[in-house]
Enzyme design. Sequence first.
Site, PDB file in Angstrom:
ATOM      1  N   GLY A 261      38.021  76.715  43.955  1.00  0.00           N
ATOM      2  CA  GLY A 261      38.716  77.917  43.495  1.00  0.00           C
ATOM      3  C   GLY A 261      37.988  78.636  42.373  1.00  0.00           C
ATOM      4  O   GLY A 261      37.700  79.825  42.464  1.00  0.00           O
ATOM      5  N   ALA A 262      37.679  77.902  41.312  1.00  0.00           N
ATOM      6  CA  ALA A 262      37.033  78.506  40.160  1.00  0.00           C
ATOM      7  C   ALA A 262      36.576  77.418  39.210  1.00  0.00           C
ATOM      8  O   ALA A 262      36.954  76.263  39.365  1.00  0.00           O
ATOM      9  CB  ALA A 262      37.999  79.449  39.438  1.00  0.00           C
ATOM     10  N   HIS A 297      44.730  79.142  34.867  1.00  0.00           N
ATOM     11  CA  HIS A 297      44.233  77.753  34.881  1.00  0.00           C
ATOM     12  C   HIS A 297      42.872  77.644  34.189  1.00  0.00           C
ATOM     13  O   HIS A 297      42.695  76.815  33.288  1.00  0.00           O
ATOM     14  CB  HIS A 297      44.144  77.274  36.328  1.00  0.00           C
ATOM     15  CG  HIS A 297      43.675  75.865  36.489  1.00  0.00           C
ATOM     16  ND1 HIS A 297      44.545  74.815  36.653  1.00  0.00           N
ATOM     17  CD2 HIS A 297      42.440  75.331  36.498  1.00  0.00           C
ATOM     18  CE1 HIS A 297      43.858  73.689  36.741  1.00  0.00           C
ATOM     19  NE2 HIS A 297      42.566  73.978  36.661  1.00  0.00           N
ATOM     20  N   GLU A 298      41.939  78.473  34.578  1.00  0.00           N
ATOM     21  CA  GLU A 298      40.593  78.367  33.989  1.00  0.00           C
ATOM     22  C   GLU A 298      40.623  78.753  32.516  1.00  0.00           C
ATOM     23  O   GLU A 298      39.956  78.127  31.691  1.00  0.00           O
ATOM     24  CB  GLU A 298      39.580  79.229  34.751  1.00  0.00           C
ATOM     25  CG  GLU A 298      39.493  78.969  36.266  1.00  0.00           C
ATOM     26  CD  GLU A 298      39.398  77.507  36.668  1.00  0.00           C
ATOM     27  OE1 GLU A 298      38.828  76.710  35.904  1.00  0.00           O
ATOM     28  OE2 GLU A 298      39.920  77.151  37.755  1.00  0.00           O
ATOM     29  N   GLU A 320      42.789  68.007  34.182  1.00  0.00           N
ATOM     30  CA  GLU A 320      43.317  68.746  35.341  1.00  0.00           C
ATOM     31  C   GLU A 320      44.840  68.672  35.456  1.00  0.00           C
ATOM     32  O   GLU A 320      45.503  69.680  35.688  1.00  0.00           O
ATOM     33  CB  GLU A 320      42.642  68.285  36.632  1.00  0.00           C
ATOM     34  CG  GLU A 320      41.145  68.610  36.694  1.00  0.00           C
ATOM     35  CD  GLU A 320      40.802  70.071  36.487  1.00  0.00           C
ATOM     36  OE1 GLU A 320      41.704  70.923  36.573  1.00  0.00           O
ATOM     37  OE2 GLU A 320      39.623  70.381  36.225  1.00  0.00           O
TER      38      GLU A 320
END
Length: 869
Positions: A261-262, A297-298, A320
């Site tokens: 995803g990233a 999230h990031e 995470e």
Amino acid sequence: MTQQPQAKYRKDYKAPDFTITHLDLDFDLQASHTQVIAKSRVKQQVIGSDSMFLDGDGLSLKRVEINGEAWPHFEETPEGLVLTQLPTEFELLIETHIDPAANSSLEGLYLSDGAYCTQCEAEGFRRITYYLDRPDVLAKFTTKIAADKSAFPFLLSNGNKVGSGELESGRHWVQWEDPYAKPSYLFALVAGDFDRLADSFTTRSGRDVALEIFVDKGNLDRATHAMTSLKNSMKWDEDRFDLEYDLDIYMIVAVDFFNMGAMENKGLNVFNSKYVLANSDTATDTDYLGIEAVIGHEYFHNWTGNRVTCRDWFQLSLKEGLTVFRDQEFSSDLGSRAVNRIGNVRTMRGPQFAEDRSPMAHPIRPDKVIEMNNFYTLTVYEKGSEVIRMMHTLLGEVKFQKGIKLYFERHDGTAATCEDFVKAMEDASGIDLKQFRLWYSQSGTPVLDVTSVYDDESNTLTLRVKQHTPSTADQKDKQPLMIPFDVELYASDGNVIELQCNGEVVSNVLHVAESEQTFVFDNVGEQPVISMLREFSAPVTLHYAYSDEELAFLMVHARNEFARWDAGQMLLAKHIKANVIRVQAGEAVHIPEEVVDAFRGVLLSDQLDAALIAEVMQLPSENEIGGWFDVVDVDAINAVRGATKQHFANELADEFSAIYHSLKQMEYSIAHDAIGQRSLRNMCLAYLALTEQGDDIVSAHYTDSNNMTDTAAALAAANHAELASRAALMQAFSDKWQHDGLVMDKWFMLQGGNPAQGALDNVKAQMSHPAFSLKNPNRTRSLVGAFCNNNPVNFHAKDGAGYEFLSDILIQLNESNPQVASRLIDPLLKFKRFDQDRQALMRDQLERLALLDNLAKDLYEKINKALEV
Ligand code: TRP
Ligand code: ZN
């Protein structure tokens, strides 16, 4: 296989003998021969040691120097570089050459679509230079990049830009300096030609941060939602977690070729373009919400991951699980908490519970790993987040935030462990988490078996709770866990009955800690209806013999929206399960009228919001249903789910139609109530597609649509209802969008998930569609992934053609991109869940793959686990 891959064990952790405090990198970018000069300041950590092993993979070594002199005492091994006769403190220079153009694994430094890009987590930095490629070595980096100026006007890396200049023959250079010490997995470099969206954010303490999002040329108008989401993330982290950004610049680059995803690289996130690019023509509401969640999230990793990182990769859930918890809370605070919770719980009960029953079962903090990339799992991420959430439930927001504060006081700037986190929570709150810690080491899904007895003489309700965790592939014996079990009692008039023990009001959150436990509540004036495991207060399976009446009651009267939804799911589960058994016995599907009426009540409710009604009306997936059985009967499950949907469509056609027509929207907006209304309207469409007017209404919906959400909903409805209009609509979409891979992913996903007979031939044919490429992970997951995961009847076709198709693809991906191969293989690993014939066919394919003589570690680890007896 030349050499058997070796496993690493958590118990073997040892701090390194030497550490690196500073690293100066110098890149001379050339497509097939990039030169990397790495100068490290190295320091002995353990007195007496004079040799050091540096990780390296696929590097061509040109030069080794220590303190400016050529160093002859080294040896190259298949895994790295051994340096011997070392002094205690020195400067090490290593020159390596690499080939980014030939790197199709998308790990390390790679060239794709004319841009250079890195991906270093977990162990990709060793493909760039020889290094102590482990998260407990924290160094201050500078990065100097030189490249051709016209092809690569932007040269980016972590931290702040500290210099730039021109070179001969049209080249230029830029130098970056990151003031925060970091492990190698957070390093990033990007070089290319982009459009840039620039903005700024003023932090709480008044610092101005430059925000820059880099996208492929021509895509600027698709980056605004990502920018808004970034600013919302920065503000939310200040408000809710008291955390402020710490650099002067935050950059995000969107790339089309990306394995996941990233990635949260310090100050320079690299994103799969799927989680950046959106406008109303190209992106669905789900895409918009996904962008918000992943940007959040990031960004949140800057504190939970970067400022405090992981001591070793077994601790991955430290960053995470916690960061997923934070992004879930972010989405819930900004949008609908109930809808977010429902989505997360669906992921747990479907794919995560299935992972627990697979050969890859592992605790959120694994004990044994061959290929770290195989442990970026639903268990580490999603169950990891549930474990954090349970602590939040046990401590409450105030004490939880005290724990977070103490965690940063103790561990900022260091590499920490899961134990460090739990200890901070324990010390800050005074709540004993001794038994709770078992959630980190024990794998599998606990089962709660609950019975109740009401005594109308003593006015007491007795709840008897048994817990047991079935054995998993990795762990036979299980111990009782500390399970927060949230319950509420309702009187027949819908009023809440306070929970009391010995005349005192007690918390709704019961502490289930033994294998068998009894809770007695007094002053219960009548036989109550019990709402249990409210908010999914623990990642467990609940067994309780609810009557249909009780569930229908909770669907109306439960005080929170999640509990209402969950009651509906339990009612559906009860009848779907009974019908699967009926169909297996050759009987017809039967759904009682009362069940349909309960759902009619929800459809007609004026108290529930639209988004929630849509969630209630969505049947559990075939995969989730499969999880309720010891042997998964894909055909019976497909038949029953289909018949249930058809029955609802027939019985509730008037209600669906009325709602559908009342919700027509004129202008597209991504306000949360607009999203909710579209979601309910499109849910009605999916049911109406199954009625006589199906073709007309779906075609009209497609034609009238002014946004991708409605367009995609029309296609999905036509696809799943196998409408006659399907082919023409699919063709129209492909004609319009075939230049845009990201948009075509929606189309490939539908081709993959097409339930019609013979869908596999069509999937194979689409692999030569001009927009398809096996080199692109998004395309591969959309078509092949959807076929193998969301099309059980076709993937599990009795002749084994689906299995053979997947392993043909895996043989190709094993060479070009093992990480993508390893994610795609999962459905094949679960062969033991199916009947003997299918088991044999699936096993044949695994054995075929096991024989490949260049089998990558990623596939090796999974196949070996699956074939172990
Ligand atoms: N740390 C990243 C995240 O949580 C995920 C990640 C791990 C990743 N390995 C990766 C992303 C490899 C891309 C490629 O978002
Ligand atoms: Zn993450």
